[in-house]
Design a protein around this motif. Sequence first.
Motif, PDB file in Angstrom:
ATOM      1  N   PRO A 106       0.801  -1.230   0.000  1.00 25.89           N
ATOM      2  CA  PRO A 106       0.000   0.000   0.000  1.00 25.89           C
ATOM      3  C   PRO A 106       0.831   1.276   0.000  1.00 25.89           C
ATOM      4  O   PRO A 106       2.010   1.259   0.359  1.00 25.89           O
ATOM      5  CB  PRO A 106      -0.788  -0.103   1.308  1.00 25.89           C
ATOM      6  CG  PRO A 106       0.101  -0.917   2.193  1.00 25.89           C
ATOM      7  CD  PRO A 106       0.838  -1.875   1.318  1.00 25.89           C
ATOM      8  N   VAL A 107       0.169   2.394  -0.350  1.00 23.45           N
ATOM      9  CA  VAL A 107       0.768   3.723  -0.169  1.00 23.45           C
ATOM     10  C   VAL A 107       0.908   3.955   1.327  1.00 23.45           C
ATOM     11  O   VAL A 107      -0.008   3.658   2.095  1.00 23.45           O
ATOM     12  CB  VAL A 107      -0.164   4.803  -0.781  1.00 23.45           C
ATOM     13  CG1 VAL A 107       0.212   6.193  -0.306  1.00 23.45           C
ATOM     14  CG2 VAL A 107      -0.155   4.724  -2.300  1.00 23.45           C
ATOM     15  N   VAL A 108       2.065   4.454   1.739  1.00 24.93           N
ATOM     16  CA  VAL A 108       2.284   4.799   3.152  1.00 24.93           C
ATOM     17  C   VAL A 108       2.463   6.311   3.225  1.00 24.93           C
ATOM     18  O   VAL A 108       3.282   6.883   2.501  1.00 24.93           O
ATOM     19  CB  VAL A 108       3.531   4.068   3.717  1.00 24.93           C
ATOM     20  CG1 VAL A 108       3.767   4.469   5.174  1.00 24.93           C
ATOM     21  CG2 VAL A 108       3.367   2.560   3.602  1.00 24.93           C
ATOM     22  N   THR A 109       1.671   6.972   4.069  1.00 25.68           N
ATOM     23  CA  THR A 109       1.709   8.438   4.117  1.00 25.68           C
ATOM     24  C   THR A 109       2.954   8.943   4.857  1.00 25.68           C
ATOM     25  O   THR A 109       3.681   8.159   5.468  1.00 25.68           O
ATOM     26  CB  THR A 109       0.473   8.994   4.863  1.00 25.68           C
ATOM     27  OG1 THR A 109       0.618   8.676   6.255  1.00 25.68           O
ATOM     28  CG2 THR A 109      -0.818   8.434   4.318  1.00 25.68           C
ATOM     29  N   ASP A 110       3.129  10.263   4.851  1.00 24.66           N
ATOM     30  CA  ASP A 110       4.251  10.876   5.582  1.00 24.66           C
ATOM     31  C   ASP A 110       4.157  10.601   7.083  1.00 24.66           C
ATOM     32  O   ASP A 110       5.129  10.763   7.815  1.00 24.66           O
ATOM     33  CB  ASP A 110       4.257  12.400   5.366  1.00 24.66           C
ATOM     34  CG  ASP A 110       4.677  12.770   3.950  1.00 24.66           C
ATOM     35  OD1 ASP A 110       5.013  11.854   3.170  1.00 24.66           O
ATOM     36  OD2 ASP A 110       4.664  13.973   3.623  1.00 24.66           O
ATOM     37  N   ASN A 111       2.957  10.201   7.538  1.00 26.98           N
ATOM     38  CA  ASN A 111       2.757   9.914   8.971  1.00 26.98           C
ATOM     39  C   ASN A 111       2.810   8.424   9.270  1.00 26.98           C
ATOM     40  O   ASN A 111       2.505   8.006  10.384  1.00 26.98           O
ATOM     41  CB  ASN A 111       1.387  10.444   9.422  1.00 26.98           C
ATOM     42  CG  ASN A 111       1.110  11.825   8.871  1.00 26.98           C
ATOM     43  OD1 ASN A 111       1.901  12.734   9.076  1.00 26.98           O
ATOM     44  ND2 ASN A 111       0.014  11.991   8.138  1.00 26.98           N
ATOM     45  N   GLY A 112       3.117   7.618   8.261  1.00 29.49           N
ATOM     46  CA  GLY A 112       3.155   6.165   8.457  1.00 29.49           C
ATOM     47  C   GLY A 112       1.776   5.517   8.380  1.00 29.49           C
ATOM     48  O   GLY A 112       1.613   4.364   8.765  1.00 29.49           O
ATOM     49  N   GLY A 113       0.788   6.255   7.888  1.00 29.75           N
ATOM     50  CA  GLY A 113      -0.568   5.700   7.778  1.00 29.75           C
ATOM     51  C   GLY A 113      -0.830   5.093   6.407  1.00 29.75           C
ATOM     52  O   GLY A 113      -0.002   5.178   5.496  1.00 29.75           O
ATOM     53  N   PHE A 114      -1.991   4.438   6.271  1.00 27.23           N
ATOM     54  CA  PHE A 114      -2.470   3.953   4.972  1.00 27.23           C
ATOM     55  C   PHE A 114      -3.579   4.891   4.495  1.00 27.23           C
ATOM     56  O   PHE A 114      -4.105   5.686   5.285  1.00 27.23           O
ATOM     57  CB  PHE A 114      -3.048   2.538   5.092  1.00 27.23           C
ATOM     58  CG  PHE A 114      -2.027   1.438   5.321  1.00 27.23           C
ATOM     59  CD1 PHE A 114      -0.662   1.683   5.298  1.00 27.23           C
ATOM     60  CD2 PHE A 114      -2.454   0.127   5.553  1.00 27.23           C
ATOM     61  CE1 PHE A 114       0.269   0.666   5.508  1.00 27.23           C
ATOM     62  CE2 PHE A 114      -1.529  -0.897   5.762  1.00 27.23           C
ATOM     63  CZ  PHE A 114      -0.173  -0.624   5.747  1.00 27.23           C
ATOM     64  N   VAL A 115      -3.930   4.771   3.222  1.00 26.76           N
ATOM     65  CA  VAL A 115      -5.022   5.594   2.686  1.00 26.76           C
ATOM     66  C   VAL A 115      -6.108   4.682   2.110  1.00 26.76           C
ATOM     67  O   VAL A 115      -5.819   3.770   1.333  1.00 26.76           O
ATOM     68  CB  VAL A 115      -4.528   6.553   1.573  1.00 26.76           C
ATOM     69  CG1 VAL A 115      -5.698   7.357   0.994  1.00 26.76           C
ATOM     70  CG2 VAL A 115      -3.456   7.495   2.108  1.00 26.76           C
ATOM     71  N   ILE A 116      -7.340   4.964   2.523  1.00 25.54           N
ATOM     72  CA  ILE A 116      -8.500   4.279   1.925  1.00 25.54           C
ATOM     73  C   ILE A 116      -9.198   5.307   1.040  1.00 25.54           C
ATOM     74  O   ILE A 116      -9.438   6.443   1.474  1.00 25.54           O
ATOM     75  CB  ILE A 116      -9.464   3.786   3.026  1.00 25.54           C
ATOM     76  CG1 ILE A 116      -8.849   2.588   3.740  1.00 25.54           C
ATOM     77  CG2 ILE A 116     -10.826   3.425   2.445  1.00 25.54           C
ATOM     78  CD1 ILE A 116      -9.658   2.096   4.904  1.00 25.54           C
ATOM     79  N   ASP A 117      -9.495   4.921  -0.186  1.00 24.05           N
ATOM     80  CA  ASP A 117     -10.281   5.803  -1.065  1.00 24.05           C
ATOM     81  C   ASP A 117     -11.715   5.294  -1.055  1.00 24.05           C
ATOM     82  O   ASP A 117     -11.981   4.155  -1.467  1.00 24.05           O
ATOM     83  CB  ASP A 117      -9.692   5.799  -2.483  1.00 24.05           C
ATOM     84  CG  ASP A 117      -8.347   6.513  -2.524  1.00 24.05           C
ATOM     85  OD1 ASP A 117      -8.298   7.705  -2.191  1.00 24.05           O
ATOM     86  OD2 ASP A 117      -7.326   5.863  -2.861  1.00 24.05           O
TER      87      ASP A 117
END
Length: 270
Positions: A208-219
């Motif tokens: 998955p895409v990992v955000t700058d905060n270490g989170g995942f993104v759900i669309d």
Amino acid sequence: MLRQACKILNAKQQFSFSHYKQTFELYSRLFSINMNQVEESKKAAAYKAVDNHVCDNYSIGIGSGSTIVYAVERLAERVRKEGLKVVCVPTSFQARQLIITNGLTLSDLERTPELDVAIDGADEVDENLTLIKGGGGCQTQEKIVASAAKCFIVVADYRKDSRSLGEQWARGVPIEVLPLAYASVARKLQKMLGGKAELRMAKNKAGPVVTDNGGFVIDWVWEKVGDWQQTNTQIKMIPGVVETGLFVGMTYKAYFGNADGTVSERQKRD
Ligand SMILES: O=C(CO)[C@H](O)[C@H](O)COP(=O)(O)O
């Protein structure tokens, strides 16, 4: 456009190779003219917003994406030419790099907890200035920085300007989640609000895409929404949700660069 060209050419089998070549060259040229037009419109909107909303001694939130690049370019130019003194707070790794490479003064919310203005792009803007953001996965920091600003300004090209959300942007609402909760959040979202919730996968990395905060993104692609404020609150109440890409009632003014070089403005109604 290229897909259209292929369809036309397939339908007219009598074309020779040089016909194909000429037609593809023509479509490629048109496509690049169109892309130049989009870039020019982003630039016009960003330049106007910086000219209208940045003053000396301002603290400025710097958004993320491709349109904000032009805003930072203009800001750096004004700092050089007019000797403005400004400090900039980034909304992402990209924004931080932009601030540094343009020679601007970098700050953060610890040192600068209140900002005079924040400028950012958007994926879609409706007639009430409700936004979808997070196409680049930066919505959490973007929303924190926007909420710290006295005035939040959006810069975008004409493709982002809609009457209602979903008219132009088909990829849904980006929602940052804690990694351990992605499946349960997606399930609850679909159960509570309908539509389809999908984990955003990376393009040049497995997983998955990992955000700058270490989170995942759900669309989350919705089916029916009546009230965006209420929907935003409902999503935020799901355990594991960090932040949504819905910006409701936060924007003071949006600048849209048009294809003809002009800039349209939409301002919050009193
Ligand atoms: O929300 C964002 C990133 O998370 C961007 O501001 C949004 O995707 C707009 O980007 P661009 O200016 O490239 O169209």
